[in-house]
Design a protein around this motif. Structure first.
Motif, PDB file in Angstrom:
ATOM      1  N   UNK A 125       9.548 -18.938  -6.112  1.00 28.77           N
ATOM      2  CA  UNK A 125       8.470 -17.987  -5.635  1.00 28.77           C
ATOM      3  C   UNK A 125       7.550 -17.824  -4.618  1.00 28.77           C
ATOM      4  N   UNK A 126       7.646 -19.051  -3.881  1.00 30.14           N
ATOM      5  CA  UNK A 126       7.357 -19.045  -2.286  1.00 30.14           C
ATOM      6  C   UNK A 126       7.642 -18.516  -1.573  1.00 30.14           C
ATOM      7  N   UNK A 127       8.990 -18.604  -1.585  1.00 29.24           N
ATOM      8  CA  UNK A 127       9.958 -18.343  -1.038  1.00 29.24           C
ATOM      9  C   UNK A 127       9.775 -16.308  -0.232  1.00 29.24           C
ATOM     10  N   UNK A 128       9.998 -16.392  -2.304  1.00 35.28           N
ATOM     11  CA  UNK A 128      10.341 -14.486  -2.502  1.00 35.28           C
ATOM     12  C   UNK A 128       9.007 -14.050  -1.828  1.00 35.28           C
ATOM     13  N   UNK A 129       7.872 -14.112  -2.688  1.00 36.18           N
ATOM     14  CA  UNK A 129       6.608 -14.187  -2.416  1.00 36.18           C
ATOM     15  C   UNK A 129       6.590 -13.664  -0.794  1.00 36.18           C
ATOM     16  N   UNK A 130       6.578 -14.727   0.505  1.00 34.75           N
ATOM     17  CA  UNK A 130       6.347 -14.224   1.447  1.00 34.75           C
ATOM     18  C   UNK A 130       7.226 -13.191   2.070  1.00 34.75           C
ATOM     19  N   UNK A 131       9.088 -13.132   2.252  1.00 37.37           N
ATOM     20  CA  UNK A 131       9.520 -12.323   2.194  1.00 37.37           C
ATOM     21  C   UNK A 131       9.311 -11.179   1.433  1.00 37.37           C
ATOM     22  N   UNK A 132       8.443 -10.424   0.553  1.00 42.03           N
ATOM     23  CA  UNK A 132       8.422  -9.913   0.059  1.00 42.03           C
ATOM     24  C   UNK A 132       7.061  -8.895   0.400  1.00 42.03           C
ATOM     25  N   UNK A 133       6.298 -10.458   0.844  1.00 40.10           N
ATOM     26  CA  UNK A 133       4.989  -9.943   1.466  1.00 40.10           C
ATOM     27  C   UNK A 133       5.249  -9.569   2.830  1.00 40.10           C
ATOM     28  N   UNK A 134       6.400  -9.761   3.681  1.00 42.69           N
ATOM     29  CA  UNK A 134       6.808  -9.462   4.992  1.00 42.69           C
ATOM     30  C   UNK A 134       7.480  -8.153   4.459  1.00 42.69           C
ATOM     31  N   UNK A 135       8.353  -8.282   4.243  1.00 40.68           N
ATOM     32  CA  UNK A 135       8.721  -6.570   3.702  1.00 40.68           C
ATOM     33  C   UNK A 135       7.836  -5.430   3.350  1.00 40.68           C
ATOM     34  N   UNK A 136       6.806  -5.793   2.459  1.00 40.09           N
ATOM     35  CA  UNK A 136       5.067  -4.490   2.653  1.00 40.09           C
ATOM     36  C   UNK A 136       4.769  -4.104   3.704  1.00 40.09           C
ATOM     37  N   UNK A 137       4.445  -5.346   3.978  1.00 35.37           N
ATOM     38  CA  UNK A 137       3.778  -5.438   5.392  1.00 35.37           C
ATOM     39  C   UNK A 137       4.334  -4.494   6.146  1.00 35.37           C
ATOM     40  N   UNK A 138       5.336  -4.778   6.953  1.00 39.12           N
ATOM     41  CA  UNK A 138       5.944  -4.042   7.612  1.00 39.12           C
ATOM     42  C   UNK A 138       6.318  -2.698   7.530  1.00 39.12           C
ATOM     43  N   UNK A 139       7.014  -2.514   5.800  1.00 40.95           N
ATOM     44  CA  UNK A 139       7.048  -0.775   5.925  1.00 40.95           C
ATOM     45  C   UNK A 139       5.739  -0.649   5.957  1.00 40.95           C
ATOM     46  N   UNK A 140       5.174  -0.668   4.947  1.00 44.14           N
ATOM     47  CA  UNK A 140       3.620  -0.549   5.560  1.00 44.14           C
ATOM     48  C   UNK A 140       3.146   0.141   6.809  1.00 44.14           C
ATOM     49  N   UNK A 141       3.485  -0.727   8.094  1.00 43.05           N
ATOM     50  CA  UNK A 141       3.964  -0.960   8.837  1.00 43.05           C
ATOM     51  C   UNK A 141       3.956   0.552   9.736  1.00 43.05           C
ATOM     52  N   UNK A 142       5.094   0.440   9.619  1.00 43.73           N
ATOM     53  CA  UNK A 142       6.185   1.394   9.866  1.00 43.73           C
ATOM     54  C   UNK A 142       5.952   2.771   9.347  1.00 43.73           C
ATOM     55  N   UNK A 143       4.913   3.112   7.685  1.00 42.98           N
ATOM     56  CA  UNK A 143       5.231   4.626   7.302  1.00 42.98           C
ATOM     57  C   UNK A 143       3.441   4.761   7.570  1.00 42.98           C
ATOM     58  N   UNK A 144       2.817   4.342   8.646  1.00 41.58           N
ATOM     59  CA  UNK A 144       1.660   4.260   8.677  1.00 41.58           C
ATOM     60  C   UNK A 144       1.299   5.655   9.172  1.00 41.58           C
ATOM     61  N   UNK A 145       1.774   6.500   9.835  1.00 42.53           N
ATOM     62  CA  UNK A 145       1.604   7.908  10.351  1.00 42.53           C
ATOM     63  C   UNK A 145       2.166   8.940   9.665  1.00 42.53           C
ATOM     64  N   UNK A 151      -3.679   0.226  -0.716  1.00 41.44           N
ATOM     65  CA  UNK A 151      -3.239  -1.241  -0.808  1.00 41.44           C
ATOM     66  C   UNK A 151      -2.667  -1.647  -1.809  1.00 41.44           C
ATOM     67  N   UNK A 152      -3.416  -1.127  -3.326  1.00 41.04           N
ATOM     68  CA  UNK A 152      -3.902  -1.525  -4.176  1.00 41.04           C
ATOM     69  C   UNK A 152      -1.513  -1.425  -4.813  1.00 41.04           C
ATOM     70  N   UNK A 153      -1.226  -0.084  -4.065  1.00 39.07           N
ATOM     71  CA  UNK A 153      -0.208   0.305  -4.483  1.00 39.07           C
ATOM     72  C   UNK A 153       0.748  -0.540  -3.698  1.00 39.07           C
ATOM     73  N   UNK A 154       0.380  -0.595  -2.579  1.00 34.17           N
ATOM     74  CA  UNK A 154       2.123  -0.931  -1.452  1.00 34.17           C
ATOM     75  C   UNK A 154       1.980  -2.695  -1.948  1.00 34.17           C
ATOM     76  N   UNK A 155       1.060  -3.441  -2.487  1.00 32.95           N
ATOM     77  CA  UNK A 155       1.343  -4.781  -2.883  1.00 32.95           C
ATOM     78  C   UNK A 155       1.453  -4.703  -4.563  1.00 32.95           C
TER      79      UNK A 155
END
Length: 101
Positions: free
Chosen positions: A81-101, A45-49
């Motif tokens: 900052x808010x919009x870019x943080x939201x976008x990066x959070x969604x991108x990071x969460x999606x990447x972590x979700x699709x690479x979970x296997x 979690x710390x690495x992906x964050x």
């Protein structure tokens, strides 16, 4: 200056105490293997964050501090900052979700 150091120090102490309590609960409920697995999940979690954040924290603080006297610039910086943080959070969460296997 002393007040800010006291606030940050007390927050660090609270964070350490809560981490010890959380680790104790994991140890009681899950055993040694569960504690190791929780540690792996925490590190993941710390690495992906960190990777997903792309240094937004430090550069954001710098930009907000630089626009301290100009309210219009500060509002633009905060919105960006808010919009870019939201976008990066969604991108990071999606990447972590699709690479979970």
């Amino acid at each position: 200056m002393i007040r800010s150091v006291r606030i940050v120090g007390s927050a660090a102490i609270v964070n350490i105490v809560l981490g010890i309590i959380r680790l104790k609960i994991f140890a009681i409920l899950l055993g040694p293997a569960g504690v190791g697995l929780a540690g792996l999940y925490t590190n993941l979690m710390a690495l992906s964050s960190t990777v997903s954040g792309l240094g937004m924290g430090s550069s954001g603080v710098r930009q907000v501090a630089r626009s301290n006297n100009d309210e219009l610039r500060r509002s633009v910086v905060l919105k960006a900052l808010w919009l870019s943080g939201l976008g990066l959070g969604v991108l990071g969460g999606g990447t972590t979700y699709f690479l979970r296997e």
